[in-house]
Design a protein around this motif. Structure first.
Motif, short mmCIF file in Angstrom:
data_model
loop_
_atom_site.label_atom_id
_atom_site.label_comp_id
_atom_site.label_asym_id
_atom_site.label_seq_id
_atom_site.Cartn_x
_atom_site.Cartn_y
_atom_site.Cartn_z
N SER A 26 0.80 -1.22 0.00
CA SER A 26 0.00 0.00 0.00
C SER A 26 0.83 1.26 0.00
CB SER A 26 -0.91 0.00 1.23
OG SER A 26 -0.14 -0.09 2.41
N SER A 29 0.36 5.25 1.71
CA SER A 29 -0.98 5.82 1.69
C SER A 29 -1.63 5.84 3.06
CB SER A 29 -1.87 5.04 0.72
OG SER A 29 -2.04 3.72 1.17
N THR A 30 -1.16 5.03 3.98
CA THR A 30 -1.81 4.97 5.28
C THR A 30 -1.05 5.76 6.34
OG1 THR A 30 -0.61 2.94 5.81
CG2 THR A 30 -2.75 2.70 4.78
N PHE A 62 -7.06 0.47 6.68
CA PHE A 62 -7.41 1.88 6.83
C PHE A 62 -7.65 2.22 8.30
CE2 PHE A 62 -10.53 5.27 7.22
CZ PHE A 62 -9.97 6.27 6.43
N LEU A 338 -5.71 4.68 -0.66
CA LEU A 338 -5.38 3.29 -0.33
C LEU A 338 -5.96 2.33 -1.35
CD1 LEU A 338 -4.10 1.31 1.66
CD2 LEU A 338 -6.22 1.38 3.00
#
Length: 430
Positions: A26, A29-30, A62, A338
């Motif tokens: 990922s 993005s987090t 998330f 995400l």
């Protein structure tokens, strides 16, 4: 559009025998600390879209990155969704992330109820976006929708029938396609129920391929409005080939209905049809009639005028949008970011979709049907991004009327295209 998206959603039922290349994770993005103002992030996705395993993993990742925030995930039904969306997007407390059909996006963007995401395109892996869907998320020079997934038509055929007819290679050009039809009819034509190609008269998404392949279009942008071009020489040439294919095919399909009336997959599954033009998931539907049809079926891209490239295809699919009135816009952007990463785009591909924000479609290679679809999608396009396009598909579609009138001989080519052009102009022209 609703019906097409249901057909596209059928691709999700395809189980790939082996997984393709693994996603690269990922990314960063987090890492955002954005929090939802009310402790929850409401997400609306449509039924049949994202596999449960995908959304479970996505939502856990998330939530782990956003302590105190829970994803309120709600699956919506296509039936009645237009009114539900209209009401929700006009409210002061809409969902935070919504899946919209790609022909719905311009209409809501025009109403001012979608957030402008232009400055965030790079955050959503913009360099990897599927070009045909990218255009459907744009309106008046700005970006409002992030490509989610797509599916497109291909020619699905009976490998055993091709072999018996002496067809050693799948057609690459229109001429080769017509030659294959001739060979199939020579081999199986003594059966009065045989159809070399099941070809309903109002498959207008297919017609787009021939018009685009001729270098034409059905409408062109004229400032913020559109000017119909169904009476152009290129559009007429596309329509002429559609009729040539219909006349040659030996089809028994109605000229005043599309591929869903009756459902063409069931007819293909009955064993008397050598080809149909559809999405991979329709073979699963055909297998309800004949379970062995899956192993007998192959696919090739809709042939073009020349062998160097297949015909352009209509991309049906969805975009992810963020409502302008979202109370949790920052967290919503993190969610879409995400979803846009290779990790989750690969999971969409494993489910049988062409991913919207990734050029890696290797996960689709495991199934010959989805592999062909993915390759053809690179030359995919969307319908004109008119905010009034929904009126074309939900009402008396002039393109369908044009097809029926010309195929049945009720109108000449020039009259059919002129009338359809005038009718389309009234719908989207101003």
């Amino acid at each position: 559009m609703k019906r097409w998206l249901k057909m596209a959603a059928g691709a999700a039922a395809i189980t790939l025998a082996t997984a393709g290349c693994a996603g690269s994770g990922s990314g960063d993005s987090t890492n955002s600390s954005a929090a939802a103002s009310n402790g929850s992030l409401t997400v609306w996705l449509m039924t049949g879209t994202a596999p449960e395993a995908l959304t479970n993993s996505l939502h856990k990742e998330f939530e782990d990155a956003h302590p105190g925030v829970k994803v309120k995930y709600e699956i919506q039904q296509w039936n009645g969704i237009q009114q539900k969306l209209t009401t929700a997007l006009a409210s002061d407390n809409p969902p935070d992330v919504i899946e919209l059909g790609n022909t719905q996006t311009p209409a809501f963007a025009n109403q001012g109820v979608l957030a402008d995401l232009t400055s965030s395109v790079n955050d959503f892996n913009g360099a990897q976006w599927l070009q045909g869907l990218k255009a459907s998320g744009e309106f008046d020079g700005k970006t409002y929708g992030v490509p989610f997934y797509a599916a497109n038509r291909e020619v699905i055929y009976r490998k055993d029938m091709f072999e018996q007819a002496g067809i050693t290679a799948t057609p690459k050009t229109r001429t080769e396609w017509l030659d294959a039809i001739t060979k199939l009819k020579a081999k199986f034509g003594s059966d009065p129920e045989f159809q070399a190609l099941y070809h309903p008269g109002q498959n207008w998404y297919e017609l787009l391929s021939y018009i685009w392949d001729e270098g034409g279009d059905i409408a062109q942008a004229n400032g913020k409005s559109f000017k119909s071009t169904l009476d152009s020489a290129q559009a007429k040439a596309g329509l002429e080939f559609y009729k040539q294919l219909t006349d040659a095919s030996g089809t028994k399909a109605p000229k005043d209905a599309d591929e869903a009336t009756p459902q063409q997959a069931g007819i293909y599954g009955a064993g008397k049809v050598a080809m149909m033009i559809g999405v991979p998931g329709e073979v699963d539907t055909a297998a309800k009639t004949d379970p062995k049809i899956k192993e007998k079926s192959g696919a090739f891209a809709i042939p073009g005028k020349t062998a160097d490239k297949s015909a352009p295809v209509f991309l049906g699919g969805s975009n992810l949008v963020i409502p302008a009135n979202s109370k949790n816009a920052a967290a919503a952007k993190d969610y879409v970011k995400l979803f846009s990463t290779p990790k989750y785009q690969t999971e969409l591909a494993k489910a049988g979709y062409v991913p919207g924000t990734s050029t890696d479609v290797s996960a689709l290679d495991a199934n010959p049907l989805t592999k062909v679809m993915a390759e053809a999608s690179k030359n995919g396009r969307a319908v004109p991004t008119s905010p009034k396009w929904g009126d074309v598909e939900s009402g008396q579609n002039p393109i369908k009327d044009m097809l029926t009138a010309y195929l049945t001989g009720t109108k000449t080519l020039d009259q059919a295209t002129a009338d359809a052009n005038a009718a389309l102009d009234k719908l989207i022209g101003g």
